[in-house]
Each structure stands twice: as structure tokens, then as C-alpha cells.
Design a protein around this motif. Structure first.
Motif, short mmCIF file in Angstrom:
data_model
loop_
_atom_site.label_atom_id
_atom_site.label_comp_id
_atom_site.label_asym_id
_atom_site.label_seq_id
_atom_site.Cartn_x
_atom_site.Cartn_y
_atom_site.Cartn_z
N UNK A 7 0.84 -1.20 0.00
CA UNK A 7 0.00 0.00 0.00
C UNK A 7 0.88 1.25 0.00
N UNK A 8 2.02 1.20 0.73
CA UNK A 8 2.92 2.34 0.80
C UNK A 8 3.79 2.47 -0.45
N UNK A 9 3.67 1.52 -1.37
CA UNK A 9 4.44 1.58 -2.61
C UNK A 9 5.90 1.22 -2.43
N UNK A 10 6.21 0.46 -1.39
CA UNK A 10 7.61 0.16 -1.07
C UNK A 10 8.05 -1.24 -1.52
N UNK A 11 7.14 -2.01 -2.10
CA UNK A 11 7.49 -3.39 -2.47
C UNK A 11 8.41 -3.40 -3.68
N UNK A 12 9.47 -4.23 -3.60
CA UNK A 12 10.37 -4.38 -4.74
C UNK A 12 9.68 -5.24 -5.80
N UNK A 13 10.16 -5.17 -7.02
CA UNK A 13 9.61 -6.01 -8.07
C UNK A 13 9.86 -7.47 -7.71
N UNK A 14 8.78 -8.27 -7.72
CA UNK A 14 8.94 -9.71 -7.50
C UNK A 14 9.64 -9.99 -6.17
N UNK A 15 9.13 -9.42 -5.10
CA UNK A 15 9.83 -9.51 -3.80
C UNK A 15 9.62 -10.86 -3.10
N UNK A 16 10.72 -11.41 -2.58
CA UNK A 16 10.66 -12.66 -1.80
C UNK A 16 10.52 -12.27 -0.35
N UNK A 17 9.34 -12.52 0.24
CA UNK A 17 9.09 -12.11 1.61
C UNK A 17 9.69 -13.12 2.59
N UNK A 18 10.29 -12.57 3.65
CA UNK A 18 10.72 -13.41 4.78
C UNK A 18 11.91 -14.30 4.51
N UNK A 19 12.68 -13.99 3.47
CA UNK A 19 13.86 -14.80 3.15
C UNK A 19 15.01 -14.30 4.02
N UNK A 20 15.45 -15.13 4.97
CA UNK A 20 16.50 -14.68 5.88
C UNK A 20 17.86 -14.74 5.21
N UNK A 21 18.75 -13.87 5.67
CA UNK A 21 20.08 -13.77 5.06
C UNK A 21 21.02 -14.86 5.59
N UNK A 22 20.71 -15.41 6.80
CA UNK A 22 21.66 -16.36 7.42
C UNK A 22 21.73 -17.70 6.71
#
Lengths: 385, 191
Positions: A370-385
Motif C-alpha cells: 500500500x505504501x508503494x515500497x514493495x520491490x519487483x517480484x519480492x521474496x518475503x521473509x527470506x532470511x540472510x543467514x
């Protein structure tokens, strides 16, 4: 009518036998096993009187279903993940041969790495086989959809196999209540199967023979027409179910609180149910986000998606990925809107490998969109570790 | 006694102790008591007999839309006291949450009873007394079920006993019902 509190799989097994298939042929695979086990118990108790064929693989299971269906009887099977993939050749065969087989597929990750949890890459990878694909979000919906699916598959304007999909463990092994109608009520809704054609020794015909290019071209067009018909027939059948049983989980979509929505979330399966809790929270905060839970992926509900896009921008969560491109539903929703709508479409990948997606996660995804902050094709919750 | 519309419960047990069965029987009883939304499910992974496992239950006045795991339970049930040393049973427990433990100890013997409501029941002894054994091992889930109505007013002992009676027929059913009654009568709660 009785209440049954049981897992998605046992409730699917109950629905399957109440539809009175003459033949069930299936091979066990985690997490589908308890569907097969449930039906086997009904054979033992005498509640299921049809032919139960134990086979040596899923390829054989689908082959046996095709044989039975060609002989003119109602047939059912169930599988998951690698089992579905082993059926691949015969899935095409069943649809091209216009066999109204009904199958439950428990959405499970494809290996390696070996993983038994939920995502939709198994069924999404079979989307071009010609099967109708329906995605469920509760045990009650599984029961109702199994019964409805025989009516859809056998409808004279459709005559195609139907795949009912639901999430591994999250639905297959979760106990929830389901209202079970009487056998008479089921029989009234779903009368005995009358095949439109069958293999009959007394009336021999050739079938599956070599055909010329133009004839084959017509076969494909007829399948496409049948899927197009299904777009109107599926909602009619769910409406008819509602008249008798006072429940409707939606036709092609289930809409939830979309009245004043400026954004509509599109999700499916168990995530589609969890999304309702997220929508409740978002609307409490004053965000105008509603939900359209996608039930039917084939036929693809293009016209409905265009209609939704006239009301609001769309946020899509895919529990699948077409590797090298993007989430399958996100991809197809954008294609449906080509030159038809100016709505924004925001896509997320989430929950692959069976990673848990809570309503709070869905809330976060929607707020960011809604805030227009989503990246194109965003992978949600993918941890970096 | 909680009056919330949705109650989320985590069972901690060991593989083979019947945590999943207990969760299923509990929600069946809750449904009998008029809770329209109920749900019971296990955590899936490499399940081994004796290894710590969890099971979940949700009980609500209305249909439950949630399908995710429970991270912030209202009630934690510990079927095997020794698990407290292995697993952080308090993880995510709501401030006004309750812990029910199968133990010979009393609520005040647990340090966390200063901050949380703690209930104790000697489910193992009750199972042994009523000869509820599977393969020589006491089945603690029936007495645990009998203790739950003491800490949760959404479920009555009557419904628990009715569900237990239909699960185990004949003599076994009678013994299991007696075990739920003993558990209910002897459960101690600190607040």
C-alpha cells in the motif's frame, strides 16, 4: 447431516466414497497417505463398495483411473508432489482423452532437498495438462469441493478431469470441523454417472488412434472451449450447492471485505484463509485492503481479474515460483490485465519450502505494498543467514 | 479463567505420549461445548518415539481462519516434566497465560509461578493407578485432559468425559473417564 472433526485428508476420503466412485486407484505418498488409508478403512468396514486398486506407482494409478474412466465409470485418486510429477504423462492423457477423473493433490514441495511441507510448485508445474485446478482453504471446502468436482468434471459441456489442491499438513493433517451431509443428500446433488461415451465390447469403437493434424487441432480447441465453459459452470454448481447446503466457498474467487477496497489481496490455499485474519487487522487500522481468494487457477479467471482491477489495485502472494520468471499467479494476473486495466499489480513470493506464513506476515506484505515500497517480484521473509 | 474469544494452546510432550491425540480430543470436547471454531494439528518433522514434540489446538467462538503455527499461546501444556530442561516452554506465552504441568510438584515449586498462572496434576500416577498403559508405559493424555477444564472455562469436564468414553470403548473407557475425574479433582492452580 453430521459433524466430523477430522483432518483434511480423512475428510477428503469421506467425500470421495460418498461420491460413489466405482473405482479408486492410488499409491501412497507423504502427505497424501491418509487419504488412501482412509478409503482403505471404508473398504474394510464395507462403507465403500467400489473397486479399490492397489498399484505399484502413481503413473499406474493414473493409468488405472484412465482405464476405468474409459470403461464408463466414476473414478477417484489422490497424490502429492513427486507422485503427481510421476503421473505427468498420464495427466495429459486423461485430459486429452476427456476423462472426468477427480483427484486430490496435496500441495507439497518438490525435491531435492527433501522436504515434505507445503508449496504449490507441484501442481503449478502441471498447469498446461488440461486439468481443471481448484485450490481449497479449509476442511469443509475440501469436502464440498470433492463432491462438486465430480459434477464439474462430468458436466456435458466440460468432460475434463479436476485436480483439487490443498496444502501439505497445514490442511492435510489439521483437524477442523466439517458438516457431512447424508448420503441421500449427496446422491440428490450428484446423481449416478452417465458416461457420454465408453469402451464397450458390445458396441466397439476405436479410441486413441492416430489422427491427422487438423483433427488433433480440433481436439485442442474443444478442450479450450470446455475450460472456457467451466468459467461459468463452476460458479453455477457452487451456487446450486449453496441452495441445498447453505454454504458457498466461492466460484472462481471467494471475495472477503472488498466493498470499499482500494487494494485487493489475491492469495490461495491455506494462505487464502490466513489472509482473512490479516484483512480484519488491516481494516481495523483503517487500511482499505480486501481479499479475493483465488479458488480456480484453470480455467484462469481472466474476466473476474479484470473486474477486480476496476475496483482496486492488486497485491498477489504466490506460494510458488516459475524459476527464471516470477510467481505463476502474479505473472498470469498481469497478462490478464494487458491493455484492459491501469491497476497496479504488486507481487510477492512467500512460504516456499513450507515456511510458515502468519497473518502478521501477510499484514506486513500488504502494508508495504500500500505504501508503494514493495520491490519487483519480492521474496518475503527470506532470511540472510 | 479466560473469557477470550480465541484460545491458543501448545502441548509439549514426547513422541508416543499422545500429544496429538490429546489435542484432537480436547477440540472435540470444546466443539461439544459450543465452540464453533476448533482446530488441532501437530508439528511435522522427524518424529521419533521419546523425542520432544509439540501439538497445537485452537478453540474459538467463531470459525477460525488461521492456519499458521501458534507462536504466542494462551496455554502451555507440559505432558512430561523433563522437557522443561530441554525446551523453552515459556517462549511466546502471553503475560496472562497458563502453564499446566504433569508433575508430582506443586505450582509454587516452579520459579515461573511468580509471574504466570501455573497448574499441576500428577497425570503419570493417575494413569498408573487406573492401569491406563500402552506397551507398559502410562498414557498421560487422558488425565491431562481431565485437568484442562480447571484452567479453561471453554471446555467442561462433562464433554471431556463424553469424548473420552467414545474414544475408548468398554472397560478401557470407564478407566479413562475415572482418570479424568481424578485429575480434575486433584489439579492445583496457584491463582
Amino acid at each position: 447431516m453430521t459433524m466430523m472433526i477430522d483432518t483434511g485428508n480423512y475428510i477428503a476420503a469421506k467425500a470421495a466414497i460418498m461420491a460413489r466412485p466405482a473405482v479408486v486407484a492410488a499409491y501412497p505418498i507423504t502427505p497424501q497417505t491418509t487419504v488412501v488409508e482412509g478409503i482403505a478403512k471404508y473398504v474394510d468396514t464395507g462403507e465403500y463398495k467400489g473397486e479399490y486398486i492397489c498399484v505399484e506407482s502413481e503413473h499406474s494409478a493414473m493409468s488405472a483411473c484412465i482405464g476405468a474412466s474409459a470403461a464408463g465409470v466414476r473414478t477417484f485418486t489422490a497424490t502429492s508432489s513427486h507422485g503427481l510429477l510421476l503421473m505427468h504423462e498420464m495427466l495429459h492423457w486423461a485430459a486429452l482423452a476427456r476423462m472426468p477423473i477427480v483427484m486430490c493433490n496435496i500441495n507439497r514441495v518438490v525435491g531435492p532437498g527433501w522436504n515434505i511441507w507445503a508449496d504449490q510448485n507441484d501442481s503449478i508445474s502441471q498447469r498446461d495438462t488440461g486439468w481443471i485446478q481448484i485450490y481449497c482453504s479449509s476442511n469443509q471446502e475440501i469436502f464440498d469441493t470433492v463432491i462438486q468436482s465430480f459434477k464439474i468434471a462430468e458436466h456435458e459441456k466440460i468432460i475434463l478431469p479436476v485436480m483439487i489442491n490443498y496444502d501439505a499438513f497445514v490442511l492435510s493433517h489439521t483437524s477442523m470441523p466439517a458438516d457431512i451431509p447424508t448420503q441421500k443428500e449427496i446422491d440428490d446433488f450428484l446423481p449416478a454417472y452417465k458416461p457420454h461415451w465408453k469402451l464397450d465390447v458390445n458396441n466397439p469403437i476405436t479410441f486413441g488412434n492416430i489422427i491427422a493434424p487438423m483433427s488433433y487441432y480440433k481436439v485442442r480447441k474443444a478442450m479450450q472451449d470446455a475450460q472456457e465453459h467451466a468459467k461459468t459452470i463452476i460458479p453455477k454448481i457452487t451456487k446450486e450447492w449453496e441452495q441445498t447446503f447453505k454454504r458457498n466457498h466461492g466460484g472462481l474467487f471467494e471475495e472477503y471485505k472488498t466493498e470499499d477496497a482500494e487494494f485487493i489481496l489475491i492469495s490461495s490455499g491455506a494462505l487464502g484463509a490466513e489472509s482473512k485474519a490479516a484483512i480484519d487487522e488491516l481494516q481495523k487500522k483503517g487500511l482499505k485492503v480486501g481479499l479475493a481468494r483465488l479458488r480456480v487457477f484453470r480455467p484462469f479467471p481472466t474476466e473476474e481479474i479484470i473486474r477486480l482491477s476496476k475496483k482496486a489495485h492488486l497485491i498477489v502472494i504466490d506460494r510458488n515460483i516459475s524459476i527464471g520468471n516470477e510467481g505463476a499467479m502474479f505473472n498470469e494476473i498481469k497478462a490478464a490485465l494487458y491493455q484492459k486495466s491501469d491497476a497496479k499489480v504488486i507481487g510477492y513470493i512467500a512460504g516456499l519450502g513450507g515456511t510458515d506464513v502468519t497473518y502478521k506476515d501477510i499484514e506486513k506484505m500488504c502494508e508495504k505494498a500500500v505504501r508503494g515500497k514493495t520491490k519487483t517480484n519480492e521474496w518475503y521473509g527470506l532470511r540472510e543467514d | 479463567m479466560t473469557a477470550k474469544s480465541l484460545v491458543e494452546i501448545v502441548f509439549h510432550g514426547r513422541g508416543g505420549q499422545g500429544a496429538v491425540t490429546a489435542a484432537n480430543l480436547l477440540v472435540a470436547a470444546a466443539f461439544k461445548d459450543g465452540n464453533k471454531g476448533v482446530q488441532a494439528f501437530p508439528v511435522f518433522g522427524a518424529e521419533r518415539r521419546g523425542a520432544p514434540i509439540r501439538a497445537f489446538a485452537r478453540i474459538s467462538d467463531s470459525e477460525i481462519h488461521l492456519r499458521s503455527e501458534i507462536y504466542e499461546p494462551d496455554i502451555v501444556i507440559v505432558q512430561d516434566e523433563s522437557i522443561i530442561e530441554l525446551v523453552d516452554i515459556l517462549k511466546g506465552l502471553k503475560k496472562d497465560g497458563t502453564i499446566l504441568i504433569n508433575t508430582r510438584k506443586k505450582p509454587k515449586d516452579f520459579i515461573f509461578s511468580k509471574t504466570f498462572r501455573v497448574a499441576t496434576v500428577d497425570a503419570t500416577s493417575i494413569a498408573l493407578k487406573h492401569d491406563i498403559l500402552v506397551g507398559g508405559i502410562p498414557v498421560v493424555n487422558t488425565p491431562i485432559l481431565g485437568a484442562i477444564p480447571k484452567i479453561l472455562n471453554k471446555v467442561t469436564l462433562k464433554s471431556v468425559q463424553s469424548v473420552v468414553q467414545s474414544k475408548w470403548k468398554g472397560e478401557q473407557g470407564i478407566l479413562n473417564v475415572k482418570a479424568t475425574q481424578d485429575a480434575y479433582d486433584t489439579t492445583e492452580v496457584n491463582k
